[in-house]
Write a protein that holds these residues in place. Structure first.
Motif, PDB file in Angstrom:
ATOM      1  N   ALA A 196       0.838  -1.195   0.000  1.00 14.61           N
ATOM      2  CA  ALA A 196       0.000   0.000   0.000  1.00 14.61           C
ATOM      3  C   ALA A 196       0.875   1.249   0.000  1.00 14.61           C
ATOM      4  N   GLY A 197       0.519   2.209  -0.843  1.00 16.13           N
ATOM      5  CA  GLY A 197       1.294   3.434  -0.968  1.00 16.13           C
ATOM      6  C   GLY A 197       2.367   3.375  -2.029  1.00 16.13           C
ATOM      7  N   GLU A 198       2.438   2.257  -2.779  1.00 18.63           N
ATOM      8  CA  GLU A 198       3.471   2.090  -3.792  1.00 18.63           C
ATOM      9  C   GLU A 198       2.863   1.874  -5.176  1.00 18.63           C
ATOM     10  N   SER A 199       3.712   1.994  -6.196  1.00 17.79           N
ATOM     11  CA  SER A 199       3.346   1.669  -7.570  1.00 17.79           C
ATOM     12  C   SER A 199       4.170   0.479  -8.027  1.00 17.79           C
ATOM     13  N   CYS A 200       3.790  -0.092  -9.159  1.00 17.85           N
ATOM     14  CA  CYS A 200       4.494  -1.265  -9.689  1.00 17.85           C
ATOM     15  C   CYS A 200       5.531  -0.817 -10.706  1.00 17.85           C
ATOM     16  N   ALA A 201       6.806  -1.114 -10.428  1.00 17.50           N
ATOM     17  CA  ALA A 201       7.898  -0.685 -11.303  1.00 17.50           C
ATOM     18  C   ALA A 201       7.807  -1.328 -12.683  1.00 17.50           C
ATOM     19  N   LEU A 202       7.362  -2.575 -12.731  1.00 20.76           N
ATOM     20  CA  LEU A 202       7.271  -3.245 -14.027  1.00 20.76           C
ATOM     21  C   LEU A 202       6.206  -2.582 -14.893  1.00 20.76           C
ATOM     22  N   THR A 203       5.096  -2.208 -14.285  1.00 24.44           N
ATOM     23  CA  THR A 203       4.058  -1.490 -15.027  1.00 24.44           C
ATOM     24  C   THR A 203       4.601  -0.161 -15.541  1.00 24.44           C
ATOM     25  N   THR A 204       5.351   0.540 -14.702  1.00 26.79           N
ATOM     26  CA  THR A 204       5.960   1.801 -15.127  1.00 26.79           C
ATOM     27  C   THR A 204       6.856   1.586 -16.343  1.00 26.79           C
ATOM     28  N   ARG A 235       6.551  18.067 -13.975  1.00 26.07           N
ATOM     29  CA  ARG A 235       7.802  17.701 -13.317  1.00 26.07           C
ATOM     30  C   ARG A 235       7.530  16.957 -12.013  1.00 26.07           C
ATOM     31  N   GLU A 236       6.478  17.378 -11.297  1.00 19.23           N
ATOM     32  CA  GLU A 236       6.145  16.744 -10.022  1.00 19.23           C
ATOM     33  C   GLU A 236       5.754  15.283 -10.222  1.00 19.23           C
ATOM     34  N   VAL A 272       7.013   9.358 -10.099  1.00 18.85           N
ATOM     35  CA  VAL A 272       7.120   8.065 -10.782  1.00 18.85           C
ATOM     36  C   VAL A 272       8.559   7.549 -10.781  1.00 18.85           C
ATOM     37  N   PHE A 273       9.510   8.411 -11.137  1.00 21.31           N
ATOM     38  CA  PHE A 273      10.881   7.946 -11.318  1.00 21.31           C
ATOM     39  C   PHE A 273      11.588   7.689  -9.993  1.00 21.31           C
ATOM     40  N   ARG A 327      14.078   3.368  -7.008  1.00 22.98           N
ATOM     41  CA  ARG A 327      14.206   2.624  -5.759  1.00 22.98           C
ATOM     42  C   ARG A 327      13.988   1.124  -6.006  1.00 22.98           C
ATOM     43  N   ARG A 328      13.007   0.801  -6.830  1.00 21.61           N
ATOM     44  CA  ARG A 328      12.724  -0.612  -7.102  1.00 21.61           C
ATOM     45  C   ARG A 328      13.826  -1.252  -7.933  1.00 21.61           C
TER      46      ARG A 328
END
Length: 222
Positions: free
Chosen positions: A77-85, A122-123, A128-129, A134-135
């Motif tokens: 919770a609170g994170e995104s998926c790096a592979l999806t990115t 930019r925000e 995202v990056f 980090r991942r």
């Protein structure tokens, strides 16, 4: 699925977006809910949305041609998926699969909105990056562990991580092998050796740690 306007508190950095973009993001995003065990994505699929997890855990894993699995990472919770990115940015298909380890609730940002935000904010790019870098750093750590670290040390570390304060892990030998990218037979031998030393008890589908300090000593110092 339903529009929601109260999810952004879980991702404070997104509230720094310019007002017009913030409103677009809030109004075009959807809340999705999936039960435990759902396959969220898999090899050969192309992502349609950028997911931000509100509740639950997603396990991202890869399976080799021989059928051996390895857990790459978990999205909390609170994170995104790096592979999806990565797939959204490169217009690529998934090469791994994502499984809901628990019931999940997530925000789905449509691809068109994701592209707009990446191009104009930019925000949002920083949001995202930062998560992506980090991942990727963590994935390099996993590669280093698989390639160079002893399996007994890695298993001790994983057992302590999964057990937490309860000192109990509900997992089969195959589950642990998948976590470590190893073979079930290798993990079974090592668990039996730990049990012989009196560090844990192995039952069907579970492991109970009986000597946490000994396992910690191995995990920390090899």
């Amino acid at each position: 699925m339903a529009h929601k306007d109260d999810w952004t508190h879980a991702f404070p950095l997104l509230r720094q977006l310019p007002h017009d973009l913030f409103v677009q993001l809030r109004d075009t995003s959807l809340i999705v809910e999936l039960p435990e065990g759902s396959r969220i994505f898999g090899p050969g699929q192309a992502p349609e949305s950028f997911l931000l997890l509100l509740d639950g855990t997603i396990r991202v894993q890869q399976t080799s041609e021989s059928g051996r699995e390895i857990v790459l990472y978990r999205v909390q919770a609170g994170e995104s998926c790096a592979l999806t990115t990565a797939c959204l940015m490169g217009y690529e298909e998934y090469q791994a699969e994502g499984i809901a380890e628990t019931r999940i609730r997530a925000v789905a940002i449509p691809r068109t909105m994701f592209d707009t935000l990446i191009a104009s904010s930019r925000e949002f790019r920083q949001f995202v990056f930062t998560a992506f870098s980090r991942r990727v750093t963590n994935l390099f750590r996993i590669i280093e562990e698989v390639a160079f670290q002893r399996i007994d040390v890695r298993l001790a570390q994983k057992l302590l991580e999964l057990a937490g304060p309860k000192q109990h892990i509900a997992a089969t030998h195959q589950d642990l092998a998948n976590e470590l990218g190893s073979a079930r037979e290798v993990i079974s031998r090592q668990l039996n050796e730990f049990a012989r030393r009196g560090w844990l008890r192995v039952t069907r589908g579970a492991v109970e740690i009986t000597d946490g300090p000994a396992l910690s000593q191995l995990a920390q110092h090899g």
